[in-house]
Design an enzyme around this catalytic site. Structure first.
Site, short mmCIF file in Angstrom:
data_model
loop_
_atom_site.label_atom_id
_atom_site.label_comp_id
_atom_site.label_asym_id
_atom_site.label_seq_id
_atom_site.Cartn_x
_atom_site.Cartn_y
_atom_site.Cartn_z
CE LYS A 87 34.94 -7.18 29.64
NZ LYS A 87 34.82 -6.88 28.17
CB SER A 162 36.64 -9.98 26.43
OG SER A 162 36.15 -8.70 26.45
CB SER A 186 34.31 -7.92 23.98
OG SER A 186 35.59 -8.41 23.18
#
Length: 492
Positions: A87, A162, A186
């Site tokens: 990420k 996320s 997330s």
């Protein structure tokens, strides 16, 4: 060769790399080609790093050749030659970290973040950085840095957040698996939206994931994978070496670490369990929490399958304190209030982040402490209620995947509070699990008539990650092939 790589599970790919049936360069080039082909349409990647990935693959192949000459392939690390990506909230040495924000001036990171270092040590090879929302704050991966991350099962739809870019990449075969981070859903939200397995481990199991500015200790790292077996393999690497001499599902140790390899434990049948079904959400008194029929169908499919496996399924009477929304929101947004940003770059923040930042800066430390104290009481009370069952079952999401742009809407029509309310109504069963520090897994159990995944979430006590993965393996439901073709979807 490429077709062969694409058909392999992550475990199958790992085995082929260890035996030498495939080289690390074969694997890396396959996924880089896939990213080049599909990536521009999917928006899963912010940055792709082919040069460094091929260099790492070459080094991995040299290490394999040396181990073969020595007759010691067992010396290779667990994830030898396995491609993955990180990420864009974590640092990868030499690669800029944007944090999904145009307000941040990205510079090449001087060091690997702990989770990156852990997976490199385990033999994984990074192909780049995946799309995230600004500072990981939202349940959708859209920002002002790069195109939004889209859902492989419907390109007009969001992949969630996320860890949205990572989930989309795994679901579409751009990666065999990927690590995510989860502070309020997330990992589980994008896993559910994209139809893959996402595990949020219990607090402390993967200590490398602890985030700065996380006073409520919400954030943990965990695996995103197409199957529970693949998720178990990545979890083994994230947790690190343990006593893996037994293939039996043993009890967790004092730190919540499983005594056996998760990859060994996941294929075993769990003992007969008491599973409580709960639709209550701590957001019920604040927002309109109405599960769509598709969410209830996914839940019903999971109940039917659990009962067929001999587990006792009943209704769990769970009740939450209605002060939760304010307390969680204060804790969740506290970190953005302390970010160091150049004043001239603050206008580049998204409207939601600007609103959260302003409110966090106006909140007194005493008020934040009061919220944190409440959340600790909430944790104790909720865990006590859940403890009446071996696992708690609920929908992973209340709604089908939402369109790109749906949460934030046009800035002249949608306020920050509207945006936040839509997120809470979309994913009302996520954040309380982080507050409680418990492990939870999201697993697809049904597909809509339009080919969209719907998932359930299972929450267990501390140390139950292996049990949750075993249940996920029973429940996971691949996307059915298009009618009349007898084949799976492209890239599946």
């Amino acid at each position: 060769m490429d077709d062969g790589v694409g058909r392999l599970s992550a475990r199958g790919l790992r085995d082929a790399l260890r035996t030498g049936e495939l080289s690390a360069r074969d694997a890396v080039e396959h996924f880089l080609d896939r990213i080049a082909s599909r990536g521009p349409h999917l928006g899963a990647f912010v940055i792709v790093t082919p040069e460094s990935a091929i260099a790492e693959a070459r080094a991995a192949d040299e290490a394999h050749a040396a181990a073969r000459r020595a007759g010691d392939l067992d010396s290779l690390p667990l994830l030898h030659g396995m491609p993955t990506a990180f990420k864009d909230l974590v640092d990868v040495k030499g690669v800029p970290t944007t944090h999904g924000s145009a307000a941040v001036e990205p510079r090449p990171a001087p060091h690997d973040a702990p989770i990156v270092a852990t997976l490199r040590k385990a033999g994984a090879i990074s192909l780049g950085k995946t799309q995230v929302p600004e500072f990981g704050l939202t349940a959708y991966s859209e920002n002002r840095v790069a195109p939004p991350s889209r859902n492989p099962h419907g390109p007009a739809l969001s992949s969630g957040g996320s860890s949205g870019g990572s989930a989309a990449a795994v679901a579409d075969g751009l990666l065999p698996f990927a690590p995510g981070s989860d502070g309020g859903g997330s990992i589980r939200i994008p896993a559910a939206a994209c139809g893959i397995v996402g595990l949020k481990p219990g607090r402390g199991l993967v200590p490398q994931a602890q985030a700065t500015g996380d006073a409520a200790r919400l954030v943990v790292a965990g695996p995103l994978a197409r199957t529970a077996e693949d998720a178990a393999l990545l979890l083994d690497a994230l947790v690190g070496p343990r006593n893996q001499s037994s293939g039996q599902a043993a009890d967790a140790d004092a730190h919540g670490r499983h005594a056996a390899s998760y990859a060994d434990a996941v294929v075993l049948q769990p003992a007969r369990l008491r599973i409580g079904v709960a639709l209550a959400s701590p957001w019920d008194q604040r927002y309109r929490i109405h599960p769509e029929p598709e969410a209830l169908e996914a839940l019903g499919a999971a109940v039917t399958r659990m009962e067929a496996e001999g587990h006792l399924v009943g209704e769990a009477d769970v009740r939450y304190d209605n002060r939760y929304p304010d307390a969680f929101t204060a804790a969740w947004t506290a970190g953005v209030g302390t970010l160091r940003l150049a004043p001239h770059r603050e206008p580049l923040l998204t409207p939601l982040t600007r609103a959260f930042r302003r409110r966090a800066q106006q909140r007194s430390r005493a008020k934040l402490d009061e919220s944190l104290q409440f959340l600790r009481r909430f944790e104790r009370d909720t865990i006590a209620q859940y403890a009446q069952w071996d696992a708690i079952l609920m929908p992973a999401l209340a709604q089908t995947p939402r369109p790109v742009g749906w949460f934030s809407g046009p800035e002249w029509q949608t306020t920050a509070d509207d945006d936040y309310a839509r997120q809470c109504e979309f994913a009302p069963w996520s954040s309380m699990v982080n507050v409680c520090g418990l492990p939870a897994v999201s697993v697809p159990t049904a597909w809509t008539g339009l080919g969209l995944p719907m998932a359930v979430q299972l929450v267990g006590p501390i140390g139950s990650e292996a049990r949750l993965l075993q249940l996920a393996r029973i429940l996971e439901t691949p996307k059915p092939p298009p009618a009349g073709t007898g084949r799976g979807p492209s890239g599946a």
